[in-house]
Design an enzyme around this catalytic site. Structure first.
Site, PDB file in Angstrom:
ATOM      1  N   ASN A 278      25.127 -10.165  62.858  1.00  0.00           N
ATOM      2  CA  ASN A 278      24.130 -10.860  63.662  1.00  0.00           C
ATOM      3  C   ASN A 278      24.707 -11.157  65.038  1.00  0.00           C
ATOM      4  OD1 ASN A 278      25.428 -13.622  63.603  1.00  0.00           O
ATOM      5  ND2 ASN A 278      25.138 -13.268  61.401  1.00  0.00           N
TER       6      ASN A 278
ATOM      7  N   ASP B  16      22.858 -13.561  54.970  1.00  0.00           N
ATOM      8  CA  ASP B  16      22.227 -13.949  53.701  1.00  0.00           C
ATOM      9  C   ASP B  16      22.450 -12.905  52.617  1.00  0.00           C
ATOM     10  OD1 ASP B  16      21.108 -16.383  54.623  1.00  0.00           O
ATOM     11  OD2 ASP B  16      19.493 -15.280  55.600  1.00  0.00           O
TER      12      ASP B  16
ATOM     13  N   LYS C 246      31.777   7.575  55.050  1.00  0.00           N
ATOM     14  CA  LYS C 246      30.664   7.402  55.966  1.00  0.00           C
ATOM     15  C   LYS C 246      29.409   8.071  55.406  1.00  0.00           C
ATOM     16  CE  LYS C 246      29.078   8.511  60.635  1.00  0.00           C
ATOM     17  NZ  LYS C 246      29.400   9.168  61.922  1.00  0.00           N
TER      18      LYS C 246
ATOM     19  N   PRO D 223      27.033 -15.639  48.784  1.00  0.00           N
ATOM     20  CA  PRO D 223      27.184 -17.021  48.339  1.00  0.00           C
ATOM     21  C   PRO D 223      26.685 -17.984  49.409  1.00  0.00           C
ATOM     22  CG  PRO D 223      29.312 -16.093  48.955  1.00  0.00           C
ATOM     23  CD  PRO D 223      28.339 -14.956  48.929  1.00  0.00           C
TER      24      PRO D 223
ATOM     25  N   PHE E 259      24.314 -26.314  60.073  1.00  0.00           N
ATOM     26  CA  PHE E 259      23.526 -25.941  61.245  1.00  0.00           C
ATOM     27  C   PHE E 259      22.296 -25.181  60.776  1.00  0.00           C
ATOM     28  CE2 PHE E 259      26.721 -27.515  63.876  1.00  0.00           C
ATOM     29  CZ  PHE E 259      26.416 -27.325  65.222  1.00  0.00           C
TER      30      PHE E 259
ATOM     31  N   LYS F 231      20.121 -27.949  50.754  1.00  0.00           N
ATOM     32  CA  LYS F 231      21.551 -27.667  50.685  1.00  0.00           C
ATOM     33  C   LYS F 231      22.353 -28.859  50.184  1.00  0.00           C
ATOM     34  CE  LYS F 231      21.071 -23.635  52.836  1.00  0.00           C
ATOM     35  NZ  LYS F 231      21.383 -22.320  52.256  1.00  0.00           N
TER      36      LYS F 231
END
Length: 409
Positions: free
Chosen positions: A219, A287, A297, A314, A334, A352
């Site tokens: 990300n 996630d 590859k 996890p 966060f 959480k």
């Protein structure tokens, strides 16, 4: 950065030779703005890029250039300089200056002062990427890190990016604002360290989930917010372990960094860093990961793109928040959201089981930016902070953490 943060502390700035020497002028201005005093030593190489007059105008004091100036050395000027300072900063710290410091060479004022000082030394390296990665430079860096006794050598940077020579990689001198952050961290006194004796874990950056040996899922997290939070906690006296995914950032001074790649590696590193009093989990953990990484590859095939089966990673935040003997006293998550910021962040905190959550609207190109606007959500309510630098967000969060531990339960 707040005015007066350095409160009269004394910084001896050694300006080495290199194009990055121009940044020393801005660094001087920032130190003075923060309430610090600056005296400058300008090397022969540094004088090829900035003038003594420029530095003198900004410091308000004469600039020292030579080890053999009779008026200065009659009173052992290089010793006086090293004793005057609370902190010695070399910016830019060239390969030559690092080599002299590592090997005890003292053939000019800068190297002699580094050898004579008993104060902390902060080096901000700046050189071509191939020089920085050369085995001789790596050996000198390791040698400086390995010295026993004394107050030690600390590093800020180098950053990764395009060089003046056109090449790309690690070797760019850290920006003046980042060097100032490091200076403030190193000069923070025990009286200003309410978290002394506390242990903290901070996670930062993205994770990278391999698909095959050359591809992966990741990300856009830069890790900047987590890194400055680690620095802010260390400045308040905490013993900080920074568990970092792949970034181009350098570890803040006085912070122990553990480099990881995948979510599983991050989970293991967090567990290994326990016990801790504080956990601030800023990392953007993937996630999902691929169920079965290809050993070679993956090639294009007539049948079209391959089908990748994804499985859940996890949940590090949820696992750390569960009651138990190793649960940190304060767990902060966060929530990076693109819509329904507060509602989604509240739901995440409940789901959480963490104590606080920092709600972060990432719909407006926050990843990689220098500024941030967040809302701190705690059991007692919500506190929306105005958009400010990520370093300012970090200091505000660290202050709230310190207040939490000051207040009796």
């Amino acid at each position: 950065m707040s005015r007066g943060a350095l409160n009269g502390r004394k910084v001896l700035l050694i300006v080495g030779g290199g194009i990055a020497a121009y940044k020393a002028l801005e660094l001087t201005r920032l130190i003075k703005k923060a309430g610090g005093q600056v005296r400058a030593v300008l090397t022969a190489g540094g004088a090829a890029f900035v003038t003594p007059l420029s530095l003198a105008a900004l410091t308000g004091l004469p600039v020292r250039e030579s080890l053999f100036t009779p008026d200065d050395e009659t009173a052992m000027g290089h010793i006086e300089l090293s004793r005057w300072a609370d902190l010695v900063v070399a910016a830019p710290a060239t390969a030559g200056l690092i080599a002299k410091a590592a090997n005890g060479l003292a053939d000019d004022l800068a190297s002699t002062t580094l050898l004579a000082t008993d104060k902390p030394v902060l080096l901000a390296p700046a050189m071509n990427v191939r020089m920085w990665l050369h085995p001789a430079v790596r050996a000198n860096v390791a040698r400086l890190d390995g010295f026993e006794g004394g107050t030690g050598v600390h590093w800020v940077g180098p950053d990764e990016g395009e060089m003046a020579c056109g090449e790309f990689g690690p070797g760019r001198m850290a920006e003046p604002a980042a060097i100032l952050e490091a200076i403030e961290t190193l000069l923070a006194g025990a009286a200003d360290q309410p978290l002394r004796g506390r242990r903290a874990i901070v996670t930062a950056g993205p994770t990278f989930e391999a698909v095959d040996p050359v591809r992966g899922l990741t990300n856009r997290s830069s890790g900047k917010q987590g890194y400055v939070i680690a620095a802010a906690l260390a400045a308040l006296g905490a013993e900080v372990t920074l568990v970092s995914g792949p970034t181009a950032l350098s570890a803040p001074p006085s912070v122990s960094r553990v480099d990881v790649e995948s979510a599983l590696e991050m989970q293991a590193a967090v567990r290994a860093a326990l016990p801790a009093d504080i956990a601030v989990l800023t990392a953007a953990v993937a996630d999902w990961r691929v169920d079965g990484v290809a050993s070679g590859k993956i090639k294009k095939a007539p049948g079209g793109p391959p089908t990748l089966r994804l499985i859940e990673n996890p949940d590090i935040l949820a696992a750390l928040s569960k009651p138990g003997p190793e649960r940190p006293a304060l767990v902060i998550g966060f929530a990076a959201e693109t819509e329904a910021l507060i509602a989604n962040a509240r739901a995440k905190r409940s789901r959480k089981g963490c104590d606080w959550i920092v709600a972060n609207d990432v719909s407006d190109d926050v990843f990689g930016a220098e500024g941030n606007a967040v809302t701190l959500i705690t059991p007692s309510g919500e506190d929306a902070w105005p958009r400010q630098s990520k370093a300012a967000v970090a200091r505000a969060l660290a202050a709230r953490i310190a207040d939490h531990f000051r207040t009796p339960a």
